[in-house]
Write a protein that holds these residues in place. Sequence first.
Motif, PDB file in Angstrom:
ATOM      1  N   UNK A  50     -10.998  14.781 -33.441  1.00 51.40           N
ATOM      2  CA  UNK A  50     -10.610  14.910 -32.035  1.00 51.40           C
ATOM      3  C   UNK A  50      -9.108  15.147 -31.935  1.00 51.40           C
ATOM      4  N   UNK A  51      -8.638  15.225 -30.707  1.00 47.70           N
ATOM      5  CA  UNK A  51      -7.226  15.444 -30.421  1.00 47.70           C
ATOM      6  C   UNK A  51      -6.500  14.116 -30.246  1.00 47.70           C
ATOM      7  N   UNK A  52      -5.240  14.043 -30.655  1.00 45.06           N
ATOM      8  CA  UNK A  52      -4.468  12.827 -30.405  1.00 45.06           C
ATOM      9  C   UNK A  52      -3.833  12.807 -29.018  1.00 45.06           C
ATOM     10  N   UNK A  53      -3.846  13.963 -28.348  1.00 43.94           N
ATOM     11  CA  UNK A  53      -3.163  14.077 -27.058  1.00 43.94           C
ATOM     12  C   UNK A  53      -4.189  13.961 -25.942  1.00 43.94           C
TER      13      UNK A  53
ATOM     14  N   UNK B 207       2.506   8.547 -25.624  1.00 43.57           N
ATOM     15  CA  UNK B 207       2.370   8.219 -27.052  1.00 43.57           C
ATOM     16  C   UNK B 207       1.017   8.704 -27.552  1.00 43.57           C
ATOM     17  N   UNK B 208       1.007   9.703 -28.439  1.00 44.13           N
ATOM     18  CA  UNK B 208      -0.269  10.223 -28.934  1.00 44.13           C
ATOM     19  C   UNK B 208      -1.078   9.152 -29.661  1.00 44.13           C
ATOM     20  N   UNK B 209      -2.389   9.356 -29.707  1.00 46.62           N
ATOM     21  CA  UNK B 209      -3.269   8.325 -30.258  1.00 46.62           C
ATOM     22  C   UNK B 209      -3.012   8.043 -31.732  1.00 46.62           C
ATOM     23  N   UNK B 210      -2.629   9.058 -32.496  1.00 49.05           N
ATOM     24  CA  UNK B 210      -2.496   8.830 -33.945  1.00 49.05           C
ATOM     25  C   UNK B 210      -1.361   7.878 -34.286  1.00 49.05           C
ATOM     26  N   UNK B 211      -0.436   7.652 -33.347  1.00 49.33           N
ATOM     27  CA  UNK B 211       0.649   6.706 -33.602  1.00 49.33           C
ATOM     28  C   UNK B 211       0.576   5.490 -32.668  1.00 49.33           C
TER      29      UNK B 211
ATOM     30  N   UNK C 242       3.307  13.634 -38.375  1.00 47.79           N
ATOM     31  CA  UNK C 242       2.062  14.172 -38.917  1.00 47.79           C
ATOM     32  C   UNK C 242       1.463  15.251 -38.015  1.00 47.79           C
ATOM     33  N   UNK C 243       1.581  15.057 -36.685  1.00 49.86           N
ATOM     34  CA  UNK C 243       1.007  16.009 -35.726  1.00 49.86           C
ATOM     35  C   UNK C 243       2.113  16.394 -34.748  1.00 49.86           C
ATOM     36  N   UNK C 244       3.014  17.252 -35.185  1.00 49.82           N
ATOM     37  CA  UNK C 244       4.258  17.497 -34.444  1.00 49.82           C
ATOM     38  C   UNK C 244       4.078  18.125 -33.068  1.00 49.82           C
ATOM     39  N   UNK C 245       3.073  18.950 -32.901  1.00 43.54           N
ATOM     40  CA  UNK C 245       2.908  19.595 -31.597  1.00 43.54           C
ATOM     41  C   UNK C 245       2.466  18.603 -30.527  1.00 43.54           C
ATOM     42  N   UNK C 246       1.586  17.691 -30.896  1.00 38.48           N
ATOM     43  CA  UNK C 246       1.178  16.641 -29.963  1.00 38.48           C
ATOM     44  C   UNK C 246       2.357  15.719 -29.652  1.00 38.48           C
ATOM     45  N   UNK C 247       3.145  15.411 -30.673  1.00 44.82           N
ATOM     46  CA  UNK C 247       4.295  14.524 -30.471  1.00 44.82           C
ATOM     47  C   UNK C 247       5.345  15.190 -29.581  1.00 44.82           C
TER      48      UNK C 247
END
Length: 370
Positions: A81-84, A315-319, A332-337
């Motif tokens: 899934x997406x982190x954003x 704050x994206x989900x992965x962090x 790790x996922x720069x575009x979402x960040x």
Amino acid sequence: MQVPMLDLTEQYSSLRSEVLEVLDKVMSSSQFILGPNVKKLETDVAEYSRVAHAIGCANGSDAIHIALQALGVGPGDEVITTPFTFFATGGAIVRAGAKPVYVDIDPITFNIDPAKIEEAITDKTKAIIPVHLYGQMADMERIAEIAKKHHLAVVEDAAQAIGAKHNGKTVGELGSAATYSFFPTKNLGAYGDGGMIVTNDDEAAENCRVIRVHGSKPKYYHHVLGYNSRLDELQAAVLNIKFPHLDKWSELRREKAQMYTSLLKEKVGDMVVTPIEKEGNYHVFHQYTIRVENRDELQQFLKDQGVQTMIYYPLPLHVQPVFKDLGYKEGDLPLAEKAANEALSLPMFPELKTEQQEYVVAKIAEFYGK
């Protein structure tokens, strides 16, 4: 001038007599659980989504969780899934016993980037959850092709996107299932919590119906572990009053979005990145989200000027701290960040006035010295 992020008072005023009448009917009937209003809403939403089944449940978060379980996702499985997105997307995966696997986003739409999905697939991958963020569908044709190739389920998180389309296809047509939220702020909002699952999969639909009543079939006989997650009859009654207005409200949102874009391009220029509706998409603009530098400073300035804005999501989900055991780190996922540092949603609702939009844009222009 005060410009709220969302104002539901005018909408309620226009529907007040109908709403009070139907609520009185429900109260007088004393049928509060899975009654005729829920059945009518399920029938109408299924038809609207061009699918065979709609199953009402307690909220949009449960809708994702129940859909995953109904499609056989459980312990040991991975779900891409997406982190954003809102926390419910990742939370539902973990609640189902599975592991979220996050991939980066398309910086134009904020939606999951299909080009990054395939490289994240492992022998444990069971499903993909694309999120149709802000009211614009993800690239479901490409996602569906990937899912078919690898024999994966697709659960569309359409909490913000009821009525959206992708190349003529509605939410739910290309996935294994799709889920809606009827939280009060949504384009079709109840006066409390509510959610729904839509699907063309007969077996999954029946599983959803069983899971939402403690896994009971017949009553008091339990073969699976379910939950108490039923759409309330009172909320369904309200939604039945609102539902015929949905398409009109979507068109009004689109008009407001066009107005914002036109004003921002004229008054602010390239200091603000405005939303882009991908070719073939029908965007229902649950949010009108711009990208800006100095986002936090702009938000504070607008607040001081009486303009309410929101950050979806900071704050994206992965962090997120709760997911630290997954092993992701910043970078790790720069575009979402990057999106999390730049996205700002402006006031958006069908009754938003032109003078309010002009004021919002004038203040943004003032901030940037335009």
